[in-house]
Design an enzyme around this catalytic site. Structure first.
Site, PDB file in Angstrom:
ATOM      1  N   VAL A  73     -15.215   1.804  20.436  1.00  0.00           N
ATOM      2  CA  VAL A  73     -14.299   0.472  19.721  1.00  0.00           C
ATOM      3  C   VAL A  73     -15.391   0.619  17.938  1.00  0.00           C
ATOM      4  CG1 VAL A  73     -14.745  -2.168  19.395  1.00  0.00           C
ATOM      5  CG2 VAL A  73     -14.738  -0.968  21.276  1.00  0.00           C
ATOM      6  N   ASP A 162     -20.905   5.381  28.802  1.00  0.00           N
ATOM      7  CA  ASP A 162     -20.538   5.510  26.947  1.00  0.00           C
ATOM      8  C   ASP A 162     -19.921   6.297  26.429  1.00  0.00           C
ATOM      9  OD1 ASP A 162     -22.484   3.687  26.812  1.00  0.00           O
ATOM     10  OD2 ASP A 162     -24.719   4.631  25.751  1.00  0.00           O
ATOM     11  N   ALA A 185     -33.490   8.834  30.952  1.00  0.00           N
ATOM     12  CA  ALA A 185     -34.043  10.529  30.362  1.00  0.00           C
ATOM     13  C   ALA A 185     -35.549   9.642  30.477  1.00  0.00           C
ATOM     14  CB  ALA A 185     -33.142  11.102  29.696  1.00  0.00           C
ATOM     15  N   GLU A 252     -27.657  -3.775  29.617  1.00  0.00           N
ATOM     16  CA  GLU A 252     -29.180  -2.726  30.383  1.00  0.00           C
ATOM     17  C   GLU A 252     -30.109  -3.381  30.979  1.00  0.00           C
ATOM     18  OE1 GLU A 252     -30.022   1.527  29.574  1.00  0.00           O
ATOM     19  OE2 GLU A 252     -31.476   0.863  28.512  1.00  0.00           O
ATOM     20  N   TYR A 296     -26.734   6.795  12.660  1.00  0.00           N
ATOM     21  CA  TYR A 296     -26.882   5.649  13.076  1.00  0.00           C
ATOM     22  C   TYR A 296     -26.736   5.208  11.827  1.00  0.00           C
ATOM     23  CZ  TYR A 296     -28.830   5.555  17.889  1.00  0.00           C
ATOM     24  OH  TYR A 296     -29.616   5.185  18.964  1.00  0.00           O
TER      25      TYR A 296
END
Ligand code: 5GW
Ligand code: MN
Length: 303
Positions: A73, A162, A185, A252, A296
């Site tokens: 998206v 994801d 992880a 999550e 980011y």
């Protein structure tokens, strides 16, 4: 005897646990230094424990099929989707029929990927929520609806991913199971008191303790089980919204709560979703899927 006959006939109604359970062949002794069985006896899949060809043959014979869901998206489409899909064609469930369900607000921008025989791609339009937390959380509702409207008619398994990751090694049929969760992880070696569960009693995702910290970047299983999971997480997210709260790690947190109450039948080691920034670890003998690096500043404007 009965199981063998059904397997040869590829009876689509046979329970997956009967038809595909090769787990008695898992070699737990080959990975003595890692946790490879849960307290409720579910296997945790590590490299070296399984015979890949045997799993592939059995799933081919039993006519297993897999729907992979992935959301791309807004800016995530350009940033990640092409790499995700082209790398999946190199490594994900090779030999089995696979359909990629791509959910996006930009259907016309989905790249044209050459797919191997018996593999296809389906684009589904979704709206773009303005808050990124909502983009992430709405996936549960959308996954449930897609299972209900079409996936359940054509596929035995559903795996939800994801998009910000790349396949770099085999991600094969040994990962298929009734209800599959992934060890995060960053947490698989940490003590429970370091797990970042939701600690707000007002949230549906609240939990004081748990078994493992699961990563929402991959979950899957038989379509009925994935639908139940997605529905439960969506219900939790909606209830929280009504109560004016939001779980610490969004979907999550709800996923972790669900798997605490409904134990997964199969766990994937972090070999199935590795973050290279952690560095080399002797535990991690292969990497099958790795996190993409994030920018980011460009991907999360205003967050
Ligand atoms: C954008 C900004 C912040 C967080 C999420 C998004 C976002 C996520 C987006 O703009 N578009 C989008 O498709 N997503 C989907 O949600 C992707 O499939 C993405 O992989 C998934 C989860 O978001 P991530 O990957 O940013 O979350 P983390 O926990 O891996 O950092
Ligand atoms: Mn991600």
């Amino acid at each position: 005897m009965m199981n063998t006959v059904w397997t040869l006939l590829g009876n689509p109604f046979a329970a997956a646990t009967q038809t595909f359970n090769l787990d008695h062949t898992l070699n737990f002794g080959s990975r003595m230094l890692v946790e490879n069985r849960t307290s409720w006896k579910a296997p945790i899949i590590w490299e070296g424990m399984f015979d890949p060809d045997m799993y592939d043959r059995r799933h081919l014979q039993g006519q297993s099929s897999v729907a992979l869901t992935v959301f791309a998206v807004g800016r995530y489409l350009d940033a990640y989707l092409k790499t995700f899909l082209t790398s999946a064609e190199q490594h994900f469930m090779l030999g089995l029929p696979v359909t990629y369900y791509v959910f996006t607000d930009l259907p016309e921008k989905v790249p044209n990927i050459t797919l191997a025989p018996r593999r296809s791609l389906k684009v589904m339009r979704v709206e773009k929520h303005s808050r990124w937390q909502d983009i992430s959380m709405m996936r549960m509702k959308t996954i449930s609806e897609a299972i209900q409207s079409e996936i359940r008619h054509g596929f035995r398994y559903v795996f939800c991913f994801d998009v910000d990751q790349e396949f770099v090694g085999r991600f094969g049929s040994e990962a298929l199971g009734d209800s599959v969760a992934l060890l995060h992880a960053h947490f698989y070696k940490l003590p429970k008191n370091r797990f970042t569960y939701d600690k707000n009693p007002k949230s549906e995702a609240f939990m004081e303790t748990g078994d493992f910290y699961y990563h929402a970047a991959i979950f899957g299983g038989l379509w009925g089980n994935v639908k139940r999971l997605a529905d439960a997480c969506h219900r939790g997210i909606a209830a929280d919204r009504l109560n004016g709260v939001e779980a610490l790690w969004h979907d999550e947190s709800h996923l972790n709560k669900y798997f605490w109450v409904h134990k997964p039948s199969r766990l994937l080691s972090p070999e199935y979703c590795w973050d290279r920034s952690i560095g080399d670890r002797s535990d991690i003998r292969v990497t099958r899927l790795v996190w993409a690096t994030k920018d980011y500043n460009n991907l999360r404007p205003g967050s």
